[in-house]
Design a protein around this motif. Sequence first.
Motif, PDB file in Angstrom:
ATOM      1  N   GLU A 163      -4.691  -5.701  11.107  1.00  0.00           N
ATOM      2  CA  GLU A 163      -4.885  -5.791   9.343  1.00  0.00           C
ATOM      3  C   GLU A 163      -4.151  -6.803   9.051  1.00  0.00           C
ATOM      4  OE1 GLU A 163      -5.257  -1.698  10.881  1.00  0.00           O
ATOM      5  OE2 GLU A 163      -3.794  -3.146  11.271  1.00  0.00           O
ATOM      6  N   ARG A 187     -15.407  -8.807   7.364  1.00  0.00           N
ATOM      7  CA  ARG A 187     -16.157  -7.689   7.795  1.00  0.00           C
ATOM      8  C   ARG A 187     -16.607  -7.502   9.287  1.00  0.00           C
ATOM      9  NH1 ARG A 187     -17.978  -9.158   2.431  1.00  0.00           N
ATOM     10  NH2 ARG A 187     -19.820 -10.280   3.409  1.00  0.00           N
ATOM     11  N   LEU A 190     -13.491  -6.381  11.189  1.00  0.00           N
ATOM     12  CA  LEU A 190     -12.962  -5.070  10.878  1.00  0.00           C
ATOM     13  C   LEU A 190     -14.317  -4.069  11.458  1.00  0.00           C
ATOM     14  CD1 LEU A 190     -11.690  -4.874   7.321  1.00  0.00           C
ATOM     15  CD2 LEU A 190     -10.467  -5.037   9.397  1.00  0.00           C
ATOM     16  N   GLU A 191     -15.430  -4.569  11.676  1.00  0.00           N
ATOM     17  CA  GLU A 191     -16.649  -3.828  12.204  1.00  0.00           C
ATOM     18  C   GLU A 191     -16.323  -3.756  13.773  1.00  0.00           C
ATOM     19  OE1 GLU A 191     -19.766  -1.465  13.335  1.00  0.00           O
ATOM     20  OE2 GLU A 191     -18.568  -1.672  11.453  1.00  0.00           O
ATOM     21  N   ILE A 193     -13.498  -3.720  15.589  1.00  0.00           N
ATOM     22  CA  ILE A 193     -12.259  -3.123  15.561  1.00  0.00           C
ATOM     23  C   ILE A 193     -12.840  -1.340  15.659  1.00  0.00           C
ATOM     24  CG2 ILE A 193     -10.142  -2.146  14.485  1.00  0.00           C
ATOM     25  CD1 ILE A 193      -9.724  -5.051  13.655  1.00  0.00           C
ATOM     26  N   ARG A 194     -13.663  -1.254  14.493  1.00  0.00           N
ATOM     27  CA  ARG A 194     -14.095   0.020  14.419  1.00  0.00           C
ATOM     28  C   ARG A 194     -15.173   0.578  15.668  1.00  0.00           C
ATOM     29  NH1 ARG A 194     -18.328   2.633  13.824  1.00  0.00           N
ATOM     30  NH2 ARG A 194     -19.717   0.772  13.391  1.00  0.00           N
ATOM     31  N   ALA A 195     -15.987  -0.367  15.914  1.00  0.00           N
ATOM     32  CA  ALA A 195     -16.697  -0.060  17.034  1.00  0.00           C
ATOM     33  C   ALA A 195     -15.918   0.218  18.518  1.00  0.00           C
ATOM     34  CB  ALA A 195     -17.832  -1.074  17.338  1.00  0.00           C
ATOM     35  N   LYS A 197     -12.857   1.059  18.568  1.00  0.00           N
ATOM     36  CA  LYS A 197     -11.991   2.521  18.592  1.00  0.00           C
ATOM     37  C   LYS A 197     -13.067   3.529  18.823  1.00  0.00           C
ATOM     38  CE  LYS A 197      -8.656   1.155  15.167  1.00  0.00           C
ATOM     39  NZ  LYS A 197      -8.145   1.306  13.850  1.00  0.00           N
ATOM     40  N   GLU A 198     -14.258   3.726  18.270  1.00  0.00           N
ATOM     41  CA  GLU A 198     -15.194   4.596  18.498  1.00  0.00           C
ATOM     42  C   GLU A 198     -15.702   5.003  20.014  1.00  0.00           C
ATOM     43  OE1 GLU A 198     -18.551   3.974  15.956  1.00  0.00           O
ATOM     44  OE2 GLU A 198     -17.468   4.837  14.313  1.00  0.00           O
ATOM     45  N   ASP A 231      -3.876   1.570  19.070  1.00  0.00           N
ATOM     46  CA  ASP A 231      -4.875   2.208  18.299  1.00  0.00           C
ATOM     47  C   ASP A 231      -6.127   2.535  19.101  1.00  0.00           C
ATOM     48  OD1 ASP A 231      -3.879   1.492  15.968  1.00  0.00           O
ATOM     49  OD2 ASP A 231      -5.030  -0.639  15.660  1.00  0.00           O
TER      50      ASP A 231
END
Length: 326
Positions: A163, A187, A190-191, A193-195, A197-198, A231
């Motif tokens: 972050e 964006r 961050l996308e 990173i989200r992917a 983590k999923e 994370d």
Amino acid sequence: MSSASRIVLALQMAACALLLAAAFRFVGGAPAALSREPEAPSTVTGDAFPRVVRDAHGDTLRLEQPPARLGSQALSTDEFLFSIVPAARIVIASPYAADPRYSFVADLAGATDPAKATDPESIVLRSPEVLFVSHTARAEYVEQVRASGIPVFRMTTVFEQLEQIASALRVTGSIVGEDEAAEREIRRFLERIRAAKELAAPGDKPARILAFSNLAHTFGAGSLFDRIVTDLGAVNVAAEQGVGPYGSITSEQVAAWNPDWIVAGVEPGRATTERDRLRADPGIAVTHAGREGQILLIENRAYLSMSHHAVVVMEMLAAALHGGKR
């Protein structure tokens, strides 16, 4: 000796220090030891120009309009700038910008050929309207550049959290007048990173992961690597064992700590050689990672990254740990 000659001489001496700092940076040393820590996060005042920006050491800079000619002394700021502004605006870059072993912007930097930040005469001749430098840059370097009339902005370039990288990108965009381009890059960052983590499945047993470079360095508690590992729901073995952000460990310690995975940086084209070397290490050979061949090699430009390209480490680690489970 003239005033100009004194400036050039001082900058030449500072350039040597910068090369030393960069060397520490790429072997996992602690670059922050070369200068004081940032006092506070950088800030930007004003939704439009003129803007007042406050750097990592608390110094302020008033910008009447977006600076057209930009300079960068650190690889992190190279990668921030080349991601959000036309390459032709970047007239100064770090000596690593065009090196594909370490840089994600090597093609762009090679095509536009900005002057190197370690060449003091070029800094003065190219006259950037703002020179971005690392918060670890020597104070005398910063002061001598400022004495030549070039505004300097000291940017935090050692991060503990992803972050913080997003925030640094946002500040960079605000300074150079490319707010929208910076937000687009954030964006995407961050996308990704989200992917990553999923990929982790609920209930997975946390893997124990150890960074171990060919110079026996590791990344422990307080490092960006540590945050990436945690994370992803895994355990950073070095942090577990009380190692700080940048530490040295022995092969015997690796054996005793018995990680499930070992992660190491590698230069392009040397993955096979480096994997064989690691697997032949007696300390690694007896670990779960060594016995199962769970050694993840990541190109140094990602493994050592302190920019938004560090997300590659998260993506590769997530794929190694969980990619085959979905």
